[in-house]
Design an enzyme around this catalytic site. Structure first.
Site, PDB file in Angstrom:
ATOM      1  N   GLY A  46       0.878  -1.166   0.000  1.00  0.00           N
ATOM      2  CA  GLY A  46       0.000   0.000   0.000  1.00  0.00           C
ATOM      3  C   GLY A  46       0.909   1.207   0.000  1.00  0.00           C
ATOM      4  O   GLY A  46       1.726   1.360  -0.898  1.00  0.00           O
ATOM      5  N   GLU A  47       0.809   1.993   1.036  1.00  0.00           N
ATOM      6  CA  GLU A  47       1.674   3.170   1.163  1.00  0.00           C
ATOM      7  C   GLU A  47       2.171   3.202   2.609  1.00  0.00           C
ATOM      8  O   GLU A  47       1.373   3.373   3.533  1.00  0.00           O
ATOM      9  CB  GLU A  47       0.862   4.417   0.789  1.00  0.00           C
ATOM     10  CG  GLU A  47       1.678   5.684   0.765  1.00  0.00           C
ATOM     11  CD  GLU A  47       2.885   5.581  -0.142  1.00  0.00           C
ATOM     12  OE1 GLU A  47       2.713   5.183  -1.318  1.00  0.00           O
ATOM     13  OE2 GLU A  47       3.989   5.865   0.320  1.00  0.00           O
ATOM     14  N   SER A  48       3.488   3.023   2.778  1.00  0.00           N
ATOM     15  CA  SER A  48       4.007   2.845   4.135  1.00  0.00           C
ATOM     16  C   SER A  48       3.737   4.064   5.024  1.00  0.00           C
ATOM     17  O   SER A  48       3.454   3.922   6.216  1.00  0.00           O
ATOM     18  CB  SER A  48       5.499   2.515   4.106  1.00  0.00           C
ATOM     19  OG  SER A  48       6.222   3.525   3.454  1.00  0.00           O
ATOM     20  N   CYS A  78       5.967  -5.479   0.324  1.00  0.00           N
ATOM     21  CA  CYS A  78       6.113  -4.127  -0.242  1.00  0.00           C
ATOM     22  C   CYS A  78       6.063  -3.061   0.865  1.00  0.00           C
ATOM     23  O   CYS A  78       6.982  -3.008   1.677  1.00  0.00           O
ATOM     24  CB  CYS A  78       5.099  -3.896  -1.356  1.00  0.00           C
ATOM     25  SG  CYS A  78       5.687  -2.683  -2.529  1.00  0.00           S
ATOM     26  N   HIS A 170       4.786  -8.291  -4.717  1.00  0.00           N
ATOM     27  CA  HIS A 170       3.424  -8.605  -4.248  1.00  0.00           C
ATOM     28  C   HIS A 170       3.052 -10.050  -4.581  1.00  0.00           C
ATOM     29  O   HIS A 170       2.414 -10.283  -5.619  1.00  0.00           O
ATOM     30  CB  HIS A 170       2.414  -7.669  -4.928  1.00  0.00           C
ATOM     31  CG  HIS A 170       2.410  -6.277  -4.417  1.00  0.00           C
ATOM     32  ND1 HIS A 170       1.506  -5.838  -3.475  1.00  0.00           N
ATOM     33  CD2 HIS A 170       3.192  -5.222  -4.715  1.00  0.00           C
ATOM     34  CE1 HIS A 170       1.733  -4.562  -3.216  1.00  0.00           C
ATOM     35  NE2 HIS A 170       2.747  -4.164  -3.954  1.00  0.00           N
ATOM     36  N   GLU A 172       0.735 -11.788  -3.455  1.00  0.00           N
ATOM     37  CA  GLU A 172      -0.731 -11.973  -3.421  1.00  0.00           C
ATOM     38  C   GLU A 172      -1.389 -11.581  -4.740  1.00  0.00           C
ATOM     39  O   GLU A 172      -2.560 -11.878  -4.956  1.00  0.00           O
ATOM     40  CB  GLU A 172      -1.330 -11.187  -2.239  1.00  0.00           C
ATOM     41  CG  GLU A 172      -1.539  -9.703  -2.448  1.00  0.00           C
ATOM     42  CD  GLU A 172      -0.247  -8.879  -2.427  1.00  0.00           C
ATOM     43  OE1 GLU A 172       0.851  -9.448  -2.289  1.00  0.00           O
ATOM     44  OE2 GLU A 172      -0.345  -7.643  -2.573  1.00  0.00           O
TER      45      GLU A 172
END
Ligand code: GLN
Length: 189
Positions: A46-48, A78, A170, A172
């Site tokens: 996502g966005e850390s 990620c 990723h 997944e």
């Protein structure tokens, strides 16, 4: 064994689906109370920096760190690996600091937002994995106790230190569940 998937933001649903397909019970994790209910955790991409805001607002930093130190298995993918890492070399941001690697955010360049590449899995000597990299971090240092599970040419892209696992891609987003299977085996072993 109850698997938690951090569900504030990012690619969490596909992790949940993969775990369920592998027959595991899953809880979407939002609060510190949830962290106390689970036996293993996946921190998705996502966005850390956004994930960090949720960690701060919901006071998840210390409890999550302590559970991991006490042995709770964790997989970060990620943005998730960025949260686990000891330090982020090119940005002054907080981390859980439980995985002894250094990472560079957007380490493959902003212009290359996303790419797919075959990655080698030296540990299992299995056939290569299709790595999907999205604004991916780059691992630039690996500590002594950290084992490299997969490489993209010379770069480590999946690592583990005991039950603390991380990938810069990723897994997944593919139909290939080998990484999740390996993590489950380690988590339950
Ligand atoms: N570059 C993002 C970050 O810094 C990670 C991207 C991702 O998780 N796909 O958090």
């Amino acid at each position: 064994m109850l698997y938690g998937v951090l569900s504030h933001q990012g690619a969490y649903i596909l992790h949940e689906n993969m775990l369920r397909k592998l027959g595991r019970d899953v809880l979407g994790v939002f609060t510190a109370e949830d962290i106390n209910k689970i036996d293993a955790l996946i921190i998705p991409g996502g966005e850390s920096t956004t994930l960090l805001k949720f960690f701060e607002r919901l006071d998840l930093m210390n409890i999550t760190r302590q559970r991991i130190i006490d042995g709770m298995p964790v997989l970060g993918t990620c943005a998730g690996i960025i949260l686990l890492t000891r330090d982020v070399a090119n940005n002054n941001q907080d981390t859980l600091g439980v995985l002894d690697i250094s990472i560079e955010r957007m380490g493959y360049g902003r212009q290359v937002n996303s790419f797919e590449a075959k990655i080698e899995m030296p540990v299992s000597s299995e056939k290569p994995f299709n790595g999907i990299f999205i604004r991916a971090p780059r691992i630039i240092r690996v500590g002594e106790d950290v084992e490299i599970i997969a490489k993209l040419i010379d770069d480590p892209v999946a690592v583990r230190s005991g039950k603390i696992w991380g990938t810069t891609f990723h897994p997944e987003l593919t139909n290939d569940n080998r990484f999740h299977k390996m993590f489950i085996k380690a988590a339950e072993g």
